[in-house]
Design a protein around this motif. Structure first.
Motif, mmCIF file in Angstrom:
data_model
loop_
_atom_site.group_PDB
_atom_site.id
_atom_site.type_symbol
_atom_site.label_atom_id
_atom_site.label_comp_id
_atom_site.label_asym_id
_atom_site.label_seq_id
_atom_site.Cartn_x
_atom_site.Cartn_y
_atom_site.Cartn_z
ATOM 1 N N THR A 79 0.736 -1.152 -0.006
ATOM 2 C CA THR A 79 -0.070 -0.059 0.029
ATOM 3 C C THR A 79 0.897 1.287 -0.040
ATOM 4 O O THR A 79 2.266 1.181 0.244
ATOM 5 N N GLY A 80 0.256 2.281 -0.413
ATOM 6 C CA GLY A 80 0.958 3.761 -0.279
ATOM 7 C C GLY A 80 0.915 4.284 0.880
ATOM 8 O O GLY A 80 0.584 3.449 2.001
ATOM 9 N N PRO A 81 1.754 5.258 0.916
ATOM 10 C CA PRO A 81 2.076 5.956 2.342
ATOM 11 C C PRO A 81 0.583 6.352 2.985
ATOM 12 O O PRO A 81 -0.341 6.498 2.454
ATOM 13 N N PRO A 82 0.706 6.156 4.313
ATOM 14 C CA PRO A 82 -0.700 6.662 5.145
ATOM 15 C C PRO A 82 -0.885 8.074 5.090
ATOM 16 O O PRO A 82 -0.083 8.671 4.909
ATOM 17 N N GLU A 83 -2.132 8.489 5.242
ATOM 18 C CA GLU A 83 -2.563 9.662 5.488
ATOM 19 C C GLU A 83 -2.006 10.223 6.857
ATOM 20 O O GLU A 83 -2.297 9.833 7.754
ATOM 21 N N LEU A 84 -1.212 11.390 6.814
ATOM 22 C CA LEU A 84 -0.739 11.895 8.333
ATOM 23 C C LEU A 84 -1.217 13.382 8.406
ATOM 24 O O LEU A 84 -1.590 13.935 7.542
ATOM 25 N N SER A 85 -1.576 13.167 9.664
ATOM 26 C CA SER A 85 -2.140 14.544 10.318
ATOM 27 C C SER A 85 -0.918 15.545 10.111
ATOM 28 O O SER A 85 0.250 15.251 10.086
ATOM 29 N N PRO A 86 -1.114 17.043 10.163
ATOM 30 C CA PRO A 86 -0.211 18.037 10.255
ATOM 31 C C PRO A 86 0.689 17.518 11.503
ATOM 32 O O PRO A 86 2.035 17.530 11.153
ATOM 33 N N ARG A 87 0.284 17.186 12.614
ATOM 34 C CA ARG A 87 1.131 16.980 13.763
ATOM 35 C C ARG A 87 2.056 15.812 13.441
ATOM 36 O O ARG A 87 3.217 16.005 13.855
ATOM 37 N N ASP A 88 1.230 14.918 13.222
ATOM 38 C CA ASP A 88 2.426 13.483 12.701
ATOM 39 C C ASP A 88 3.542 13.819 11.609
ATOM 40 O O ASP A 88 4.305 13.068 11.781
ATOM 41 N N ALA A 89 3.028 14.381 10.830
ATOM 42 C CA ALA A 89 3.825 14.682 9.698
ATOM 43 C C ALA A 89 4.992 15.461 10.070
ATOM 44 O O ALA A 89 6.153 15.352 9.578
ATOM 45 N N ARG A 90 4.789 16.571 10.977
ATOM 46 C CA ARG A 90 5.958 17.489 11.498
ATOM 47 C C ARG A 90 6.730 16.400 12.217
ATOM 48 O O ARG A 90 7.859 16.651 12.221
ATOM 49 N N ASP A 91 5.952 15.675 13.304
ATOM 50 C CA ASP A 91 7.152 14.879 14.096
ATOM 51 C C ASP A 91 7.901 13.855 13.255
ATOM 52 O O ASP A 91 9.017 13.644 13.490
ATOM 53 N N ARG A 92 7.312 13.403 12.299
ATOM 54 C CA ARG A 92 8.041 12.328 11.312
ATOM 55 C C ARG A 92 9.317 13.344 10.641
ATOM 56 O O ARG A 92 10.304 12.606 10.568
ATOM 57 N N TYR A 93 8.873 14.470 10.380
ATOM 58 C CA TYR A 93 10.157 15.128 9.607
ATOM 59 C C TYR A 93 11.207 15.496 10.622
ATOM 60 O O TYR A 93 12.390 15.299 10.129
ATOM 61 N N LEU A 94 10.760 15.989 11.638
ATOM 62 C CA LEU A 94 11.749 16.428 12.627
ATOM 63 C C LEU A 94 12.493 15.067 13.412
ATOM 64 O O LEU A 94 13.867 15.146 13.386
ATOM 65 N N ASP A 95 11.886 13.889 13.372
ATOM 66 C CA ASP A 95 12.735 12.899 13.540
ATOM 67 C C ASP A 95 13.632 12.350 12.499
ATOM 68 O O ASP A 95 14.788 11.906 12.806
ATOM 69 N N HIS A 96 13.394 12.658 11.367
ATOM 70 C CA HIS A 96 14.170 12.263 10.060
ATOM 71 C C HIS A 96 15.214 13.270 10.139
ATOM 72 O O HIS A 96 16.501 12.705 9.787
ATOM 73 N N ARG A 97 15.150 14.432 10.578
ATOM 74 C CA ARG A 97 16.307 15.206 10.338
ATOM 75 C C ARG A 97 17.246 15.441 11.742
ATOM 76 O O ARG A 97 18.198 16.041 11.765
ATOM 77 N N ARG A 98 16.952 14.666 12.852
ATOM 78 C CA ARG A 98 17.782 14.591 14.118
ATOM 79 C C ARG A 98 19.108 13.965 13.696
ATOM 80 O O ARG A 98 20.011 14.237 14.778
ATOM 81 N N ALA A 151 -3.493 24.774 11.262
ATOM 82 C CA ALA A 151 -4.146 23.734 10.610
ATOM 83 C C ALA A 151 -5.253 23.083 11.396
ATOM 84 O O ALA A 151 -6.574 22.902 11.019
ATOM 85 N N GLU A 152 -4.884 22.674 12.650
ATOM 86 C CA GLU A 152 -5.802 21.995 13.468
ATOM 87 C C GLU A 152 -7.129 22.920 13.744
ATOM 88 O O GLU A 152 -8.297 22.504 13.893
ATOM 89 N N GLU A 153 -6.806 24.114 13.827
ATOM 90 C CA GLU A 153 -8.021 25.178 14.157
ATOM 91 C C GLU A 153 -8.881 25.431 12.704
ATOM 92 O O GLU A 153 -10.043 25.581 12.900
ATOM 93 N N GLU A 154 -8.290 24.992 11.764
ATOM 94 C CA GLU A 154 -9.008 25.049 10.450
ATOM 95 C C GLU A 154 -9.507 23.618 10.099
ATOM 96 O O GLU A 154 -10.026 23.439 9.055
ATOM 97 N N ASP A 155 -9.526 22.666 11.075
ATOM 98 C CA ASP A 155 -10.082 21.577 10.925
ATOM 99 C C ASP A 155 -9.385 20.685 9.765
ATOM 100 O O ASP A 155 -9.832 19.818 9.010
ATOM 101 N N ILE A 156 -8.145 21.014 9.617
ATOM 102 C CA ILE A 156 -7.324 20.106 8.436
ATOM 103 C C ILE A 156 -6.695 18.685 9.116
ATOM 104 O O ILE A 156 -6.028 19.011 10.152
ATOM 105 N N THR A 157 -7.250 17.785 8.823
ATOM 106 C CA THR A 157 -6.825 16.427 9.382
ATOM 107 C C THR A 157 -5.832 15.512 8.721
ATOM 108 O O THR A 157 -5.268 14.680 9.383
ATOM 109 N N SER A 158 -5.437 16.094 7.475
ATOM 110 C CA SER A 158 -4.764 15.359 6.598
ATOM 111 C C SER A 158 -3.675 16.285 5.843
ATOM 112 O O SER A 158 -4.343 17.133 5.143
#
Length: 343
Positions: A2-21, A43-50
């Motif tokens: 399967t393709g990559p999962p849909e990531l929330s803004p928060r999860d996507a940020r955390d994955r990026y920072l972990d990648h850069r560490r 984004a969370e205030e705007e109800d952007i979940t993915s």
């Protein structure tokens, strides 16, 4: 597969920072986290979940939101550039469309607004340091020692906080900046260096150690600067700096206040004094002063752990006239011809 999962803004940020560490300093990670935090919360205030919901319009809406919040051009530039870098990573792992990063508008910084020119200038630094050195009750105190170390090294506040007692060499008159767990330097091990100190500064630090330093520990280490609880936080050091740079220490208050009754002397209000300065402004003034003292740019670069390009653009705030009078005029005599030319 399967393709990559849909990531929330928060999860996507955390994955990026972990990648850069693995390739960036802790300070850089913290800076990127702070910048991306603004987008995640919006984004969370705007109800952007993915992250898949993002498009050019959404990115433009966020930029307008941040611009409307009154941030400086340089801050907005940094936030949008970090956002673009983040989306480039997400595009590479196919969480967002390949074209999305190019839809981020990174606004240019108007000429003259790349950095804040406010700094502790030489005259004020001399007056402040002199006021501490001439006052027996304040000589060698924590605020005095901090101000002397900041001014005579041009170090970042994180570097000053990292110093252990063993890093100070009184007899040899220098300090060592070392990258260690818990007290990282801005550029990791590349920030390690030895910086010489004038004898007068060592006398101040010696007095601090003998009379004012708490015998505190920090995970088995002995910090150079201490509080009753141990190694001071960066915020505590900033407060000390605000208190140490108030002009009423050496002259009448420029804001018409009586020092004894001024609320800005309280640790919780010190930063509100219109004339007090942060450690970054002391660093800026120190670097400009070191250059004006005739230290070659490369030597200053090594002392303060900054590239020549960064020093020129962000820290060295000498005016054109200062550059002429204090740096270039001494070399004018080298331009003389050794023979006369007939008219």
């Amino acid at each position: 597969m399967t393709g990559p999962p849909e990531l929330s803004p928060r999860d996507a940020r955390d994955r990026y920072l972990d990648h850069r560490r693995t390739e960036a300093s802790q300070k850089s990670i913290e800076s990127w986290h702070y910048r991306l935090k603004r987008f995640v919360e919006w984004a969370e205030e705007e109800d952007i979940t993915s992250m898949a919901e993002l498009d050019g319009w959404t990115l433009d809406e966020f930029e307008n939101y941040r611009r409307g919040s009154g941030v400086s051009p340089s801050t907005l530039n940094g936030e949008m550039q970090t956002l673009k870098n983040w989306l480039e990573y997400l595009a590479r792992i196919e969480v967002v469309e390949d074209s999305l990063p190019e839809k981020v508008h990174v606004p240019e910084i108007p000429d003259g607004e790349e950095s804040n020119d406010e700094m502790l200038d030489q005259a004020d630094a001399y007056a402040l340091i002199s006021s501490f050195r001439k006052d027996p009750e304040r000589y060698g105190t924590s605020k005095h020692a901090l101000l002397e170390l900041l001014w005579f090294t041009g170090a970042r506040i994180g570097g000053i906080r990292s110093l252990d007692l063993r890093d100070y060499h009184s007899e040899e008159q220098y300090i060592e900046f070392r990258h260690r767990n818990g007290t990282p330097l801005k550029n990791d091990s590349d920030g390690e260096r030895a910086v010489g100190l004038p004898e007068s500064v060592c006398e101040v630090v010696n007095t601090y150690i003998e009379n004012y330093r708490n015998d505190a520990h920090d995970g088995g280490r002995k910090p150079l600067l201490t509080t009753t609880q141990g190694r001071p936080s960066e915020n505590t050091l900033r407060v000390w700096c605000y208190l140490a740079t108030q002009p009423c220490l050496h002259e009448p208050c420029p804001h018409g206040k009586e020092r004894e009754a001024c609320e800005y002397l309280h640790v919780h209000h010190a930063s509100k004094c219109p004339s007090s300065l942060s450690p970054h402004r002391v660093r800026t003034g120190s670097i400009t002063w070191q250059r004006d003292c005739g230290l070659p740019a490369q030597i200053v670069s090594e002392r303060v752990n900054a590239t020549l390009e960064v020093i020129e653009k962000y820290y060295d705030k000498a005016t054109a006239r200062q550059r002429l009078e204090e740096r270039r005029r001494p070399y004018i005599e080298n331009l003389q011809l050794d023979f006369d030319i007939d008219p």
